[in-house]
Design a protein around this motif. Structure first.
Motif, mmCIF file in Angstrom:
data_model
loop_
_atom_site.group_PDB
_atom_site.id
_atom_site.type_symbol
_atom_site.label_atom_id
_atom_site.label_comp_id
_atom_site.label_asym_id
_atom_site.label_seq_id
_atom_site.Cartn_x
_atom_site.Cartn_y
_atom_site.Cartn_z
ATOM 1 N N ILE A 60 0.858 -1.188 0.000
ATOM 2 C CA ILE A 60 0.000 0.000 0.000
ATOM 3 C C ILE A 60 0.896 1.240 0.000
ATOM 4 C CG2 ILE A 60 -1.722 1.345 1.275
ATOM 5 C CD1 ILE A 60 -2.839 -1.209 2.378
ATOM 6 N N ASP A 61 0.695 2.112 -0.974
ATOM 7 C CA ASP A 61 1.508 3.321 -1.118
ATOM 8 C C ASP A 61 0.887 4.463 -0.314
ATOM 9 O OD1 ASP A 61 3.162 5.361 -1.863
ATOM 10 O OD2 ASP A 61 3.001 5.004 -4.013
ATOM 11 N N LYS A 62 1.678 5.063 0.593
ATOM 12 C CA LYS A 62 1.236 6.195 1.400
ATOM 13 C C LYS A 62 2.072 7.446 1.126
ATOM 14 C CE LYS A 62 -2.238 4.674 3.865
ATOM 15 N NZ LYS A 62 -3.548 5.379 3.895
ATOM 16 N N LEU A 63 2.457 7.639 -0.134
ATOM 17 C CA LEU A 63 3.211 8.800 -0.609
ATOM 18 C C LEU A 63 4.630 8.869 -0.031
ATOM 19 C CD1 LEU A 63 0.555 11.671 -0.776
ATOM 20 C CD2 LEU A 63 1.322 10.136 -2.586
ATOM 21 N N VAL A 64 4.756 9.107 1.270
ATOM 22 C CA VAL A 64 6.086 9.259 1.863
ATOM 23 C C VAL A 64 6.652 7.943 2.360
ATOM 24 C CG1 VAL A 64 5.685 11.653 2.532
ATOM 25 C CG2 VAL A 64 5.084 9.827 4.121
ATOM 26 N N GLU A 65 5.848 6.902 2.349
ATOM 27 C CA GLU A 65 6.288 5.583 2.774
ATOM 28 C C GLU A 65 5.356 4.532 2.184
ATOM 29 O OE1 GLU A 65 5.993 6.039 7.029
ATOM 30 O OE2 GLU A 65 3.999 5.114 7.083
ATOM 31 N N LEU A 128 4.529 13.319 11.876
ATOM 32 C CA LEU A 128 3.167 13.164 11.381
ATOM 33 C C LEU A 128 2.149 13.841 12.290
ATOM 34 C CD1 LEU A 128 3.194 9.462 10.112
ATOM 35 C CD2 LEU A 128 3.236 11.552 8.755
ATOM 36 N N VAL A 129 2.323 13.726 13.605
ATOM 37 C CA VAL A 129 1.417 14.392 14.553
ATOM 38 C C VAL A 129 1.517 15.908 14.382
ATOM 39 C CG1 VAL A 129 1.009 14.897 16.992
ATOM 40 C CG2 VAL A 129 1.315 12.536 16.252
ATOM 41 N N THR A 234 -6.445 9.229 4.469
ATOM 42 C CA THR A 234 -6.508 8.185 3.436
ATOM 43 C C THR A 234 -5.313 8.237 2.498
ATOM 44 O OG1 THR A 234 -7.774 9.579 1.882
ATOM 45 C CG2 THR A 234 -9.033 8.305 3.494
ATOM 46 N N VAL A 235 -4.629 9.375 2.476
ATOM 47 C CA VAL A 235 -3.497 9.538 1.554
ATOM 48 C C VAL A 235 -2.157 9.389 2.262
ATOM 49 C CG1 VAL A 235 -2.373 11.136 -0.043
ATOM 50 C CG2 VAL A 235 -4.865 11.068 0.076
ATOM 51 N N LEU A 236 -2.013 10.074 3.395
ATOM 52 C CA LEU A 236 -0.763 10.022 4.148
ATOM 53 C C LEU A 236 -0.852 8.978 5.257
ATOM 54 C CD1 LEU A 236 0.054 13.836 4.509
ATOM 55 C CD2 LEU A 236 1.158 12.178 2.997
ATOM 56 N N PRO A 237 0.273 8.510 5.746
ATOM 57 C CA PRO A 237 0.270 7.533 6.849
ATOM 58 C C PRO A 237 -0.092 8.180 8.173
ATOM 59 C CG PRO A 237 2.515 8.156 6.313
ATOM 60 C CD PRO A 237 1.642 8.799 5.268
#
Length: 238
Positions: A60-65, A128-129, A234-237
């Protein structure tokens, strides 16, 4: 009751409701193992097991990871606890200990050092937070400005209450498994609580404009941040 004491009580209340208990129910089978790979290349493949008894991870691709997932039913067919990593023509194996539980185990793979560690990176969690809190403050700050709030004291109260509520909310999100099935149900429930908390605080403490405008701001800002924040999740982790 002073504003400072009231905010402390609000923060404690929000943190208390985030304490999870044991719950049983019918649900989709969660991933048994999830491997987080920061800045994963496009050709990266991860499998578990050796010889002919191996299972390729779902990606599953989460853009940055990227997240690589093994389900428990697939783990049963693997010959041992060996992770096979293939990327850029290179291939190597990494051993890992048996998971502490068969339910939602997280590992982080460092491609540079070729190491597999248990859990999420502390730096990753902080970034991320902080990112989600900043985005929320920007969104709600724009709405606050558009509603005509200009007084410095109003902005101080706005920033303080949002740091407390959004900080608690995002700490809760960070503590979840990255593939949490019921994230948005809990998110909506907590957003309702945040609306109540912020309505009580801003309506009673902010002096600019009438109470109806202050309340409408809280509803508008939180609805917008819920929609945008939900999309970001839904896009980023997390």
């Amino acid at each position: 009751m002073t504003l400072k004491r009231r905010l402390y009580i609000i923060l404690i209340f929000i943190l208390l409701i985030n304490i999870s208990g044991i719950c049983y129910g019918n649900s989709a089978e969660p991933p048994s193992i999830l491997i987080i790979v920061p800045n994963a290349p496009g050709d990266l493949e991860i499998s578990i097991g050796t010889d002919n008894t191996y299972t390729k991870a779902k990606e599953i691709d989460k853009l940055v990871e990227k997240h690589y997932i093994f389900y428990s039913r697939e783990m049963e067919g693997a010959s041992n606890n060996t992770i096979n990593v293939k990327t850029n023509g290179d291939s190597y194996e990494l051993d890992f200990e048996n998971p502490a539980s068969r339910y939602q185990n997280i590992y982080t793979l460092n491609l540079k050092s070729k190491t597999l560690s248990l859990g999420k990176s502390t730096l990753r969690s902080i970034v991320l937070v902080s990112l989600r809190i900043i985005i929320t403050l920007i969104i709600e700050g724009i709405v606050f400005y558009l509603f005509g709030f200009r007084d410095r004291k109003s902005w101080k109260i706005f920033i303080l209450i949002n740091l407390l509520t959004q900080g608690a909310l995002n700490i809760w999100i960070n503590g979840l498994f990255p593939m949490q099935s019921y994230l948005f149900i809990g998110l909506i429930a907590l957003e309702i609580l945040i609306v109540i908390v912020e309505s009580i605080t801003l309506v009673s403490r902010v002096q600019e404009h009438n109470k109806i405008r202050r309340f409408l701001f809280v509803l508008s800002a939180n609805f917008l941040s819920l929609v945008v924040g939900g999309y970001i999740l839904t896009v980023l982790p997390y």
